[in-house]
Enzyme design. Structure first.
Site, short mmCIF file in Angstrom:
data_model
loop_
_atom_site.label_atom_id
_atom_site.label_comp_id
_atom_site.label_asym_id
_atom_site.label_seq_id
_atom_site.Cartn_x
_atom_site.Cartn_y
_atom_site.Cartn_z
N ASP A 161 0.83 -1.20 0.00
CA ASP A 161 0.00 0.00 0.00
C ASP A 161 0.87 1.26 0.00
O ASP A 161 0.64 2.19 0.77
CB ASP A 161 -0.94 0.00 1.20
CG ASP A 161 -2.04 1.05 1.10
OD1 ASP A 161 -2.28 1.53 -0.02
OD2 ASP A 161 -2.64 1.39 2.13
N ASP A 354 26.31 3.02 2.35
CA ASP A 354 25.38 2.01 1.82
C ASP A 354 25.13 2.28 0.33
O ASP A 354 24.06 2.71 -0.08
CB ASP A 354 24.08 2.05 2.62
CG ASP A 354 23.06 1.03 2.16
OD1 ASP A 354 23.47 0.02 1.56
OD2 ASP A 354 21.86 1.25 2.37
N GLU A 365 31.14 -2.78 0.90
CA GLU A 365 30.85 -1.35 1.05
C GLU A 365 31.74 -0.71 2.10
O GLU A 365 32.22 0.41 1.92
CB GLU A 365 29.37 -1.16 1.41
CG GLU A 365 28.43 -1.46 0.26
CD GLU A 365 26.97 -1.53 0.66
OE1 GLU A 365 26.12 -1.15 -0.16
OE2 GLU A 365 26.69 -1.97 1.79
N ASP A 389 28.53 -6.43 14.61
CA ASP A 389 27.45 -7.20 14.01
C ASP A 389 26.69 -7.95 15.11
O ASP A 389 26.86 -9.15 15.32
CB ASP A 389 28.03 -8.19 12.98
CG ASP A 389 26.95 -9.01 12.29
OD1 ASP A 389 25.77 -8.59 12.33
OD2 ASP A 389 27.29 -10.06 11.73
N ASN A 393 24.59 -11.49 11.33
CA ASN A 393 24.16 -11.84 9.97
C ASN A 393 25.23 -11.54 8.93
O ASN A 393 24.98 -11.63 7.73
CB ASN A 393 22.85 -11.11 9.62
CG ASN A 393 23.03 -9.60 9.50
OD1 ASN A 393 24.09 -9.06 9.83
ND2 ASN A 393 22.00 -8.92 9.04
N GLU A 400 23.04 -1.15 14.42
CA GLU A 400 24.39 -1.59 14.78
C GLU A 400 25.41 -0.51 14.43
O GLU A 400 26.36 -0.26 15.18
CB GLU A 400 24.72 -2.89 14.05
CG GLU A 400 23.92 -4.08 14.55
CD GLU A 400 24.03 -5.29 13.65
OE1 GLU A 400 23.66 -6.39 14.10
OE2 GLU A 400 24.48 -5.15 12.49
N ASP A 425 14.09 -2.68 34.03
CA ASP A 425 13.54 -3.12 35.32
C ASP A 425 12.01 -3.21 35.19
O ASP A 425 11.26 -2.37 35.68
CB ASP A 425 13.94 -2.12 36.40
CG ASP A 425 13.36 -2.48 37.77
OD1 ASP A 425 13.01 -3.66 37.97
OD2 ASP A 425 13.25 -1.57 38.61
N ASP A 427 9.60 -4.98 36.47
CA ASP A 427 8.69 -5.07 37.62
C ASP A 427 8.88 -3.90 38.60
O ASP A 427 8.28 -3.89 39.68
CB ASP A 427 8.87 -6.40 38.35
CG ASP A 427 10.26 -6.57 38.97
OD1 ASP A 427 11.09 -5.63 38.85
OD2 ASP A 427 10.52 -7.63 39.55
N GLU A 470 25.05 -0.21 40.46
CA GLU A 470 25.89 -1.22 39.80
C GLU A 470 25.82 -1.06 38.28
O GLU A 470 26.83 -1.15 37.58
CB GLU A 470 25.44 -2.62 40.21
CG GLU A 470 25.74 -2.98 41.65
CD GLU A 470 25.14 -4.31 42.06
OE1 GLU A 470 25.72 -4.99 42.93
OE2 GLU A 470 24.07 -4.67 41.50
#
Length: 483
Positions: A161, A354, A365, A389, A393, A400, A425, A427, A470
């Site tokens: 579409d 690209d 490339e 990567d 792939n 990336e 986090d 919860d 941490e």
């Protein structure tokens, strides 16, 4: 949700349970919590196929977004499936010219897709406001959209579409990128599979769609109609009713008549003829269009200079985070915390590298972009690709690339780390558990041992979970290494 627009079961199983890989779609899960805990839903701004659009605001980041809200009550299952299908596609799509999905929610009443806000408005609106348009500008616009379509086809997805109303600018900046914003009609396909269904806008509908038997080449036809309309201001096939339009698509001759076509190049007309060929087998693929003389000659004049590319690739080569948790967190920040307009010129650099426009950076490339630099062997380039990567792939996709090239010494603020921590986090306990990491990073295809290792990397007090301090301390160590 199925695999209509996502990876097939076979693809998912191809990842060995012991391998570490991060895929953008794994970070965006369908949530069943109350959306209003995370977002403030604002005024209605419009309608889309099956959905109502509302302004919304992320309560943690303060960023402005768009909420596509679809009521699930009293509708046919196939309609709901179409909406969820869009969500599934947007989970997988990772291309600078495809709208970025931020969150997906579903409850007993509604389904929701939260996307970035394309503040620049529709393409046609901008053309109207500016009051002028050149052939080269049309080519530059279309190159972006063709690149996105080539990417979708490489992922075995037909859009079905494509039309000008669904193209929007990310921002109001003069050089803002264009994005395809609606995917409610997308469909996953396999090689040689043809679809028996009629879908789309009659003006942009290919002959084979009208006849109800089509494949990915239907999108190529729609691209041809877009180019024709943008260059001439008129439709190639017209009519006063839908039936008349479809009869014109099936039978009328393609013409380039009138003053409006006299100054348009023969390369443009030749390309349009090839795209609007009634035999889909004789149409070029989306990737082949990117190599057409018209696109090559007229759309490639605004690329970033070599100096920017060299400095960016230098940053890319220095990217060397071996920590699974750090790599996953950086990818999460790029995908879920940073907005598209915060990546600056990196989006343009990605497009420059690209060269085939497929939305992925291949070894070839990257090697070509590094030609001006010395000391890079094939092994060096292989090592470089392996560093960034994340989904393994063999190529570098957009997220990336951003994860690797963003200057994290400047962009990794305490505020961003706290936002990322709160998002992980799930919860709201104040600590990140192994189970929460598995949910956030697609643990279904990786061993739970990997997520235990990720916890252990940052768990200073040995309680089996990561608290905020941490987490921030651990990520700050990576930031120091990039200074």
């Amino acid at each position: 949700m199925g695999t209509i627009c996502g990876k097939s079961e076979k693809q998912e199983k191809s990842n060995k349970s012991g391998d570490f890989s991060i895929n953008k779609r794994d970070m965006i899960r369908i949530k069943i919590t109350n959306i209003r805990e995370d977002y403030s839903i604002g005024d209605k701004i419009g309608n889309e196929k099956f959905a109502v659009l509302h302004k919304c605001k992320n309560k943690q980041t303060g960023s402005r977004c768009i909420a596509k809200i679809f009521s699930v009550a009293g509708v046919e299952p196939k309609v709901l499936e179409a909406f969820i299908k869009e969500a599934e596609l947007l989970r997988e799509a990772d291309h600078p010219n495809i709208i970025k999905v931020l969150d997906i929610y579903k409850d007993s009443v509604n389904a929701y897709i939260i996307t970035e806000h394309c503040k620049g408005g529709e393409l046609l609106e901008r053309i109207k406001e500016e009051g002028n348009l050149s052939e080269n500008k049309v080519a530059s616009y279309m190159k972006q959209i063709i690149s996105a379509v080539a990417y979708l086809h490489s992922k075995k997805i037909i859009h079905r579409d494509l039309r000008l109303e669904n193209l929007m600018f990310l921002s109001k900046d003069k050089d803002s990128c264009l994005k395809i914003t609606e995917f409610g009609s997308c469909k996953h396909f396999e090689k040689n599979l043809r679809v028996l269904e009629k879908v789309g806008n009659p003006y942009f509908m290919s002959p084979e769609v009208i006849l109800g038997n089509f494949d990915s080449k239907c999108d190529v036809w729609s691209l041809g109609v877009m180019i024709y309309v943008l260059l001439s201001g008129s439709q190639p096939f017209d009519g006063s009713t839908e039936d008349q339009i479809m009869q014109s698509v099936l039978n009328s001759e393609l013409l380039f008549e009138g003053k409006k076509w006299r100054k348009i190049s023969e390369e443009a007309k030749s390309l349009i003829r090839s795209l609007l060929n009634r035999n889909p087998k004789d149409r070029p693929t989306a990737r082949q269009i990117l190599n057409s003389p018209w696109i090559k000659q007229r759309a490639d004049g605004n690329a970033p200079d070599n100096e920017i590319i060299s400095s960016t690739l230098s940053n890319l080569n220095q990217f060397d985070s071996q920590s699974k948790l750090q790599r996953a967190t950086l990818a999460f920040i790029v995908s879920q915390v940073m907005s598209s307009d915060e990546v600056g010129n990196l989006r343009n650099v990605f497009k420059e590298i690209d060269t085939n426009g497929d939305g992925l950076l291949s070894k070839k490339e990257i090697r070509k972009a590094l030609e001006s630099s010395t000391g890079f062997s094939d092994q060096d380039i292989d090592t470089l690709i392996a560093k960034v990567d994340l989904d393994q792939n063999g190529k570098v996709n957009y997220s990336e690339f951003l994860t690797a090239t963003i200057d994290w010494s400047k962009e990794m603020s305490r505020e961003r780390l706290e936002i990322a921590f709160k998002a992980l986090d799930a919860d709201h306990s104040g600590k990140i558990s192994k189970e929460e990491l598995m949910i956030a990073f697609g643990g279904s295809h990786m061993s739970s041992k990997i997520f235990k290792e990720m916890i252990d990397e940052a768990d200073l007090d040995g309680d089996g979970e990561i608290d905020l301090e941490e987490f921030c301390t651990y990520m700050e160590n990576f930031k120091k290494r990039t200074n």
